[in-house]
Structures are given as structure tokens and as C-alpha cells.
Design a protein around this motif. Structure first.
Motif, PDB file in Angstrom:
ATOM      1  N   ASP A 285       7.038   5.176  -9.954  1.00 23.46           N
ATOM      2  CA  ASP A 285       6.423   6.500 -10.116  1.00 23.46           C
ATOM      3  C   ASP A 285       7.415   7.527 -10.672  1.00 23.46           C
ATOM      4  OD1 ASP A 285       3.842   5.904  -9.338  1.00 23.46           O
ATOM      5  OD2 ASP A 285       4.186   6.403  -7.233  1.00 23.46           O
TER       6      ASP A 285
ATOM      7  N   ILE B 272       3.116  12.791 -10.927  1.00 28.58           N
ATOM      8  CA  ILE B 272       1.964  11.874 -10.809  1.00 28.58           C
ATOM      9  C   ILE B 272       0.659  12.675 -10.583  1.00 28.58           C
ATOM     10  CG2 ILE B 272       0.979   9.916  -9.521  1.00 28.58           C
ATOM     11  CD1 ILE B 272       3.506   9.177 -11.231  1.00 28.58           C
TER      12      ILE B 272
ATOM     13  N   ARG C 246      -0.097  12.409  -2.996  1.00 34.03           N
ATOM     14  CA  ARG C 246      -0.772  11.231  -3.539  1.00 34.03           C
ATOM     15  C   ARG C 246      -2.213  11.568  -3.900  1.00 34.03           C
ATOM     16  NH1 ARG C 246       2.789   9.014   0.676  1.00 34.03           N
ATOM     17  NH2 ARG C 246       4.037   7.354  -0.249  1.00 34.03           N
ATOM     18  N   PRO C 247      -2.516  11.578  -5.223  1.00 34.74           N
ATOM     19  CA  PRO C 247      -3.843  12.002  -5.675  1.00 34.74           C
ATOM     20  C   PRO C 247      -4.996  11.248  -5.013  1.00 34.74           C
ATOM     21  CG  PRO C 247      -2.400  11.565  -7.553  1.00 34.74           C
ATOM     22  CD  PRO C 247      -1.626  11.203  -6.334  1.00 34.74           C
TER      23      PRO C 247
ATOM     24  N   GLY D 259       4.094   1.150  -7.525  1.00 32.53           N
ATOM     25  CA  GLY D 259       3.114   2.035  -6.902  1.00 32.53           C
ATOM     26  C   GLY D 259       2.121   1.168  -6.123  1.00 32.53           C
TER      27      GLY D 259
ATOM     28  N   ARG E 135      -2.859   4.483 -15.392  1.00 29.27           N
ATOM     29  CA  ARG E 135      -2.691   3.025 -15.252  1.00 29.27           C
ATOM     30  C   ARG E 135      -2.058   2.419 -16.506  1.00 29.27           C
ATOM     31  NH1 ARG E 135      -2.286   2.636  -9.995  1.00 29.27           N
ATOM     32  NH2 ARG E 135      -4.060   3.562  -8.938  1.00 29.27           N
TER      33      ARG E 135
ATOM     34  N   GLU F 242       1.585   3.288 -16.365  1.00 29.17           N
ATOM     35  CA  GLU F 242       2.194   2.490 -15.300  1.00 29.17           C
ATOM     36  C   GLU F 242       2.511   1.075 -15.813  1.00 29.17           C
ATOM     37  OE1 GLU F 242      -0.566   1.519 -12.033  1.00 29.17           O
ATOM     38  OE2 GLU F 242       0.998   2.013 -10.612  1.00 29.17           O
TER      39      GLU F 242
ATOM     40  N   ARG G   6      -7.528  -4.594  -2.174  1.00 31.69           N
ATOM     41  CA  ARG G   6      -6.268  -4.859  -2.878  1.00 31.69           C
ATOM     42  C   ARG G   6      -5.509  -6.072  -2.372  1.00 31.69           C
ATOM     43  NH1 ARG G   6      -3.596   1.131  -3.781  1.00 31.69           N
ATOM     44  NH2 ARG G   6      -4.870   1.700  -5.594  1.00 31.69           N
TER      45      ARG G   6
ATOM     46  N   PHE H 170       0.822  -1.206   0.000  1.00 30.02           N
ATOM     47  CA  PHE H 170       0.000   0.000   0.000  1.00 30.02           C
ATOM     48  C   PHE H 170       0.867   1.272   0.000  1.00 30.02           C
ATOM     49  CE2 PHE H 170      -3.508   2.758   1.353  1.00 30.02           C
ATOM     50  CZ  PHE H 170      -4.562   2.174   0.664  1.00 30.02           C
ATOM     51  N   MET H 171       0.263   2.399  -0.391  1.00 31.80           N
ATOM     52  CA  MET H 171       0.945   3.695  -0.284  1.00 31.80           C
ATOM     53  C   MET H 171       1.455   3.842   1.152  1.00 31.80           C
ATOM     54  SD  MET H 171      -1.924   6.233  -1.961  1.00 31.80           S
ATOM     55  CE  MET H 171      -3.389   5.227  -1.992  1.00 31.80           C
TER      56      MET H 171
ATOM     57  N   LYS I  66       8.119   1.228   0.566  1.00 28.94           N
ATOM     58  CA  LYS I  66       8.767   0.575  -0.586  1.00 28.94           C
ATOM     59  C   LYS I  66      10.020   1.328  -1.035  1.00 28.94           C
ATOM     60  CE  LYS I  66       4.830   1.162  -2.194  1.00 28.94           C
ATOM     61  NZ  LYS I  66       3.521   1.414  -2.782  1.00 28.94           N
TER      62      LYS I  66
HETATM   63  C1  S3P Z   1      -1.133   4.855  -6.014  1.00 27.52           C
HETATM   64  C2  S3P Z   1       0.049   4.865  -5.299  1.00 27.52           C
HETATM   65  C3  S3P Z   1       1.136   5.811  -5.613  1.00 27.52           C
HETATM   66  C4  S3P Z   1       1.078   6.277  -7.068  1.00 27.52           C
HETATM   67  C5  S3P Z   1      -0.282   6.787  -7.392  1.00 27.52           C
HETATM   68  C6  S3P Z   1      -1.384   5.753  -7.162  1.00 27.52           C
HETATM   69  C7  S3P Z   1      -2.172   3.857  -5.628  1.00 27.52           C
HETATM   70  O1  S3P Z   1       2.391   5.196  -5.348  1.00 27.52           O
HETATM   71  O2  S3P Z   1       1.428   5.237  -7.943  1.00 27.52           O
HETATM   72  O3  S3P Z   1      -0.510   7.922  -6.612  1.00 27.52           O
HETATM   73  O4  S3P Z   1      -3.072   3.583  -6.443  1.00 27.52           O
HETATM   74  O5  S3P Z   1      -2.094   3.314  -4.492  1.00 27.52           O
HETATM   75  P1  S3P Z   1       2.972   4.942  -3.843  1.00 27.52           P
HETATM   76  O6  S3P Z   1       2.433   3.631  -3.380  1.00 27.52           O
HETATM   77  O7  S3P Z   1       4.449   4.886  -4.064  1.00 27.52           O
HETATM   78  O8  S3P Z   1       2.539   6.081  -3.008  1.00 27.52           O
END
Ligand code: S3P
Length: 173
Positions: free
Chosen positions: A35, A46, A120-121, A80, A59, A62, A142, A10-11, A15
Motif C-alpha cells: 500500500d 489509498i 481503510r476505505p 494488502g 486493483r 495494486e 477470501r 485480512f486487513m 502483516k
Molecule cells: C484492502 C486492504 C488494505 C488496502 C485497501 C484494500 C482490502 O490493506 O490494500 O484498503 O481489500 O482488504 P491492509 O490489508 O494492509 O489494510
């Protein structure tokens, strides 16, 4: 020895931090944050990509970028948070290297995201209960993807050396 290690989770699960430590410890290995790779390839941040093009376009970028990185050698790749959950990305990672899920509880992820400076959007503007609920729900959604990783690591317990040893003894694809 495996040629690629994919860190998934997860965010806010650490990582990038772990990836950098591992690359510093493992001779000849480099860390690449997916990213950041996307940002330099498309010359946009991003948040800008999400705003200008939307998540679906992000996506696609990515998945394309992941395919490119899956041909590199001696790389630790920080995926990500959403990477494993789209298209055949999990299959791409598992067929070309060792995927490691950095498993953490929603509460720990929440605490870490509170202090993170990365934009993070998906969580922009979310705070306290709303953020914790979002993490809890999204993680449930997830986890079935994350659990397809070849290695599941309790990210609260594992030290860098535990990861290095696990990587070194893992059979190549
Ligand atoms: C996302 C995580 C982000 C980045 C984007 C979408 C997600 O990466 O890819 O904002 O869908 O969880 P990190 O996990 O490195 O924050």
C-alpha cells in the motif's frame, strides 16, 4: 534461500508489524508495504485513490505494483488484504517467492481493527456488529485465495523466530 516473502491475510492481521520485525531480524532484508509503495508511486493515499478513481483502478495499480516488487531481492512484502483475490496476483507471488498466510479468526481481526489507526476505505464508518459481520463474510469469500499460500501460519501462536526459521528452511523457487 528464498528472495521474497509475501505476507498475506485480512486487513488488521499484522502483516506490516510482522514484516518490520522480520526485516529487522533478517540480515540484509528490507520490508516493503505494498500500500505504501502504491501511495508513493501514484502520489495519493489509498483512501484518495478509492475516492477519486474507484476500487477497480486501485486493483490495477495494486497488481502492477506487485509485479514490480516481485523482481526485488531480499524483501519482505506486506500485501494488502485484497491483493491475493484479484487477477493472477496469487500466482505472481507463488512463482516468485514464499507466500505466508497470517491466519486469524474474525473475532481477533475485529478486535485488532477496533484499535487500528490506519484508514481503510472498505470498512470506513462500520462499527460493532456491522463490522464483525463484514469481516466474517469477507473472510469466507477470501479464504480460498489466502489458503493458496505456501505456508499457513496461526498468527496468534507463531513468534517472530518461528517465521524466521520457516523462511530460512523453505526451498527457493
Ligand atoms: C484492502 C486492504 C488494505 C488496502 C485497501 C484494500 C482490502 O490493506 O490494500 O484498503 O481489500 O482488504 P491492509 O490489508 O494492509 O489494510
Amino acid at each position: 534461500m528464498v528472495q521474497r516473502v509475501y505476507l498475506i491475510g485480512f486487513m488488521g492481521s499484522g502483516k506490516s508489524t510482522l514484516g518490520r520485525w522480520l526485516a529487522n531480524t533478517m540480515d540484509g532484508w528490507t520490508f516493503i508495504d505494498l500500500d505504501h509503495f502504491i501511495e508513493s508511486k501514484y502520489h495519493k493515499t489509498i483512501p484518495q485513490i478509492f475516492e477519486d478513481k474507484g476500487e477497480a483502478v486501485f486493483r490495477n495499480m495494486e497488481a502492477e505494483s506487485l509485479k514490480t516488487l516481485s523482481t526485488f531481492e531480499k524483501v519482505i512484502i506486506g500485501a494488502g488484504g485484497g491483493t491475493p483475490c484479484f487477477f493472477d496476483n496469487m500466482e505472481v507471488m507463488n512463482s516468485t517467492g514464499l507466500s505466508i498466510y497470517l491466519k486469524l479468526s474474525p473475532q481477533v481481526i475485529y478486535d485488532r481493527l477496533q484499535t487500528s489507526k490506519t484508514q481503510r476505505p472498505l470498512i470506513m464508518g462500520k462499527h460493532s456488529d456491522e463490522l464483525l459481520n463484514f469481516i466474517t463474510d469477507k473472510l469466507k469469500e477470501r479464504e480460498s485465495f489466502y489458503m493458496q499460500a505456501k505456508l499457513i501460519a496461526d498468527a496468534n501462536e507463531w513468534k517472530v523466530q518461528d517465521f524466521v526459521e520457516a523462511i530460512e528452511k523453505f526451498p527457493p523457487n
